[in-house]
Design an enzyme around this catalytic site. Sequence first.
Site, PDB file in Angstrom:
ATOM      1  N   GLY A  70      38.166  46.989  37.751  1.00 43.81           N
ATOM      2  CA  GLY A  70      37.687  45.681  38.199  1.00 43.81           C
ATOM      3  C   GLY A  70      36.581  45.821  39.234  1.00 43.81           C
ATOM      4  N   SER A  77      54.339  40.862  40.206  1.00 40.63           N
ATOM      5  CA  SER A  77      53.503  41.870  39.537  1.00 40.63           C
ATOM      6  C   SER A  77      52.873  42.796  40.583  1.00 40.63           C
ATOM      7  CB  SER A  77      52.414  41.218  38.666  1.00 40.63           C
ATOM      8  OG  SER A  77      51.337  40.722  39.451  1.00 40.63           O
ATOM      9  N   VAL A  79      30.297  56.789  41.394  1.00 37.61           N
ATOM     10  CA  VAL A  79      31.298  55.721  41.317  1.00 37.61           C
ATOM     11  C   VAL A  79      31.212  55.071  39.934  1.00 37.61           C
ATOM     12  CG1 VAL A  79      32.100  53.544  42.308  1.00 37.61           C
ATOM     13  CG2 VAL A  79      31.155  55.316  43.792  1.00 37.61           C
ATOM     14  N   ALA A  83      28.925  59.732  46.480  1.00 38.17           N
ATOM     15  CA  ALA A  83      29.809  60.005  45.337  1.00 38.17           C
ATOM     16  C   ALA A  83      29.291  59.313  44.087  1.00 38.17           C
ATOM     17  CB  ALA A  83      31.214  59.495  45.654  1.00 38.17           C
ATOM     18  N   TYR A 106      53.030  36.358  39.888  1.00 41.79           N
ATOM     19  CA  TYR A 106      51.926  37.158  40.445  1.00 41.79           C
ATOM     20  C   TYR A 106      52.449  38.070  41.562  1.00 41.79           C
ATOM     21  CZ  TYR A 106      47.955  38.419  43.368  1.00 41.79           C
ATOM     22  OH  TYR A 106      47.061  39.144  44.125  1.00 41.79           O
ATOM     23  N   GLY A 107      53.203  37.475  42.505  1.00 42.25           N
ATOM     24  CA  GLY A 107      53.725  38.266  43.628  1.00 42.25           C
ATOM     25  C   GLY A 107      54.595  39.415  43.146  1.00 42.25           C
TER      26      GLY A 107
HETATM   27  N1  LIG Z   1      41.573  38.199  47.345  1.00 41.73           N
HETATM   28  C1  LIG Z   1      42.710  38.282  48.001  1.00 41.73           C
HETATM   29  O1  LIG Z   1      42.941  37.581  49.001  1.00 41.73           O
HETATM   30  C2  LIG Z   1      43.751  39.268  47.577  1.00 41.73           C
HETATM   31  C3  LIG Z   1      44.941  39.315  48.321  1.00 41.73           C
HETATM   32  C4  LIG Z   1      45.927  40.239  47.969  1.00 41.73           C
HETATM   33  C5  LIG Z   1      45.694  41.107  46.916  1.00 41.73           C
HETATM   34  N2  LIG Z   1      44.541  41.026  46.187  1.00 41.73           N
HETATM   35  C6  LIG Z   1      44.354  41.963  45.086  1.00 41.73           C
HETATM   36  O2  LIG Z   1      43.088  42.566  45.206  1.00 41.73           O
HETATM   37  C7  LIG Z   1      42.567  42.864  43.905  1.00 41.73           C
HETATM   38  C8  LIG Z   1      41.177  42.260  43.750  1.00 41.73           C
HETATM   39  O3  LIG Z   1      41.290  40.852  43.992  1.00 41.73           O
HETATM   40  P1  LIG Z   1      39.997  39.930  44.021  1.00 41.73           P
HETATM   41  O4  LIG Z   1      40.297  38.815  44.957  1.00 41.73           O
HETATM   42  O5  LIG Z   1      38.784  40.744  44.223  1.00 41.73           O
HETATM   43  O6  LIG Z   1      40.019  39.334  42.526  1.00 41.73           O
HETATM   44  P2  LIG Z   1      38.818  38.827  41.615  1.00 41.73           P
HETATM   45  O7  LIG Z   1      37.637  38.473  42.416  1.00 41.73           O
HETATM   46  O8  LIG Z   1      39.440  37.797  40.731  1.00 41.73           O
HETATM   47  O9  LIG Z   1      38.457  40.111  40.733  1.00 41.73           O
HETATM   48  C9  LIG Z   1      39.422  40.623  39.868  1.00 41.73           C
HETATM   49  C10 LIG Z   1      38.820  41.760  39.087  1.00 41.73           C
HETATM   50  O10 LIG Z   1      39.810  42.228  38.161  1.00 41.73           O
HETATM   51  C11 LIG Z   1      39.223  42.255  36.869  1.00 41.73           C
HETATM   52  N3  LIG Z   1      40.197  42.099  35.784  1.00 41.73           N
HETATM   53  C12 LIG Z   1      41.041  41.072  35.553  1.00 41.73           C
HETATM   54  N4  LIG Z   1      41.718  41.294  34.418  1.00 41.73           N
HETATM   55  C13 LIG Z   1      41.299  42.478  33.921  1.00 41.73           C
HETATM   56  C14 LIG Z   1      41.607  43.250  32.768  1.00 41.73           C
HETATM   57  N5  LIG Z   1      42.470  42.825  31.846  1.00 41.73           N
HETATM   58  N6  LIG Z   1      41.000  44.439  32.587  1.00 41.73           N
HETATM   59  C15 LIG Z   1      40.087  44.880  33.488  1.00 41.73           C
HETATM   60  N7  LIG Z   1      39.724  44.196  34.576  1.00 41.73           N
HETATM   61  C16 LIG Z   1      40.330  43.001  34.795  1.00 41.73           C
HETATM   62  C17 LIG Z   1      38.225  41.111  36.893  1.00 41.73           C
HETATM   63  O11 LIG Z   1      37.334  41.252  35.812  1.00 41.73           O
HETATM   64  P3  LIG Z   1      36.530  39.968  35.211  1.00 41.73           P
HETATM   65  O12 LIG Z   1      35.375  39.772  36.142  1.00 41.73           O
HETATM   66  O13 LIG Z   1      36.166  40.398  33.845  1.00 41.73           O
HETATM   67  O14 LIG Z   1      37.480  38.796  35.250  1.00 41.73           O
HETATM   68  C18 LIG Z   1      37.609  41.342  38.256  1.00 41.73           C
HETATM   69  O15 LIG Z   1      36.691  42.406  38.200  1.00 41.73           O
HETATM   70  C19 LIG Z   1      43.584  42.321  42.903  1.00 41.73           C
HETATM   71  O16 LIG Z   1      44.433  43.370  42.512  1.00 41.73           O
HETATM   72  C20 LIG Z   1      44.361  41.305  43.712  1.00 41.73           C
HETATM   73  O17 LIG Z   1      45.678  41.145  43.221  1.00 41.73           O
HETATM   74  C21 LIG Z   1      43.573  40.121  46.506  1.00 41.73           C
END
Ligand SMILES: NC(=O)c1ccc[n+]([C@@H]2O[C@H](COP(=O)([O-])OP(=O)(O)OC[C@H]3O[C@@H](n4cnc5c(N)ncnc54)[C@H](OP(=O)(O)O)[C@@H]3O)[C@@H](O)[C@H]2O)c1
Length: 322
Positions: free
Chosen positions: A33, A190, A53, A51, A187-188
Amino acid sequence: MGVPATVSSTSSTLPWNVHRLPRADGSVFLVTGGNAGIGYFVAEQLSATGATVVLGSRNPAKAENATASIRARIAGARVRTVRLDLADLSSLQSVVESLEVECLDAVVHNAGVALDDPPRSETPDGYELMFGTNHLGHFALTWWLMPLLSAAPAARVVTVGSFAAKSERLDLDDLQSRKGYQPKRTYGRSKLAQMHFGIELDRRLRAVGSTVASVVVHPGGALDSLTPSRPPIHVPTTGARLSAAPAALLVQGKHAGAWPAVRAVLDPAVLGGQLWGPRVFGLRGEPRREPVWNHLADTSVAARLWDASCDLTGVDPGAIPG
Ligand SMILES: NC(=O)c1ccc[n+]([C@@H]2O[C@H](COP(=O)([O-])OP(=O)(O)OC[C@H]3O[C@@H](n4cnc5c(N)ncnc54)[C@H](OP(=O)(O)O)[C@@H]3O)[C@@H](O)[C@H]2O)c1
């Protein structure tokens, strides 16, 4: 876990500075992602270390925009992309060949899907979408990557969990959320499954004498509206920025949400089996080590989840000695 051979060793004598990262020339890092959100900033920050990446992305156009943005900001950035869809378990083996590397120094399991509303949906493999993508996808990917990780001197698997997992408990009899589906709870759970995986993976790797270490991080609260602009990937409106400004007292932007994962990849002081998150209430600020949450330390839950995940994916990422 030793100091990765390719990370500048002088860094270990200085306090960690998120704005002055050690060099990591010659290392190869994969960020799932990496085309958006926190994953983009993990990739951007790691690219500044010299690196290579690799952005794992299911969307080639978004991945190209992300690599172009990184190249525009970091002269000489060694950044490229591989096609990666975590929701399609049968596609993950091909990621290893597409990487075209002999070893991998770290993978950041960052990609994640979070649904806000019903209905419950499933991956093409028939698993609940968030559990299947966030947990099972990364579980299986780790198995396929393990030969490359084991070939590096001291590789790391960095799993991005969530504060949302702190108040959740797994229902081991209903991992697919078939009963009383609530998207937030699923979600939580997972994310909790991912965090159990990250801690348990390290335990299993130690047991077989592997050189690979597994670290769990979480980004705190990271809002798009507090995130610096990276056109065309992310362009917050002035209105969104202004209305989000008070939230900065509690949470942060995604550039800062990336810091714990970046530190877990690069800092020799970060060890396998540890949990890292933001300093201020676990929600914002510079990365610091946290005690592993009590429920994450429950090895019997972790072992049952591990067995169930092996059954569902058909692979066992802890089985290969490093
Ligand atoms: N933001 C927060 O406050 C927060 C808090 C706690 C934990 N997190 C965790 O941090 C991580 C990043 O969160 P974020 O806020 O940056 O989310 P985000 O902006 O929604 O980005 C999610 C990323 O995951 C990719 N993705 C989703 N489904 C996928 C799949 N089937 N295969 C490959 N890639 C996939 C998305 O790709 P597409 O662009 O193609 O959709 C995107 O690149 C996640 O694991 C989230 O659970 C975030």
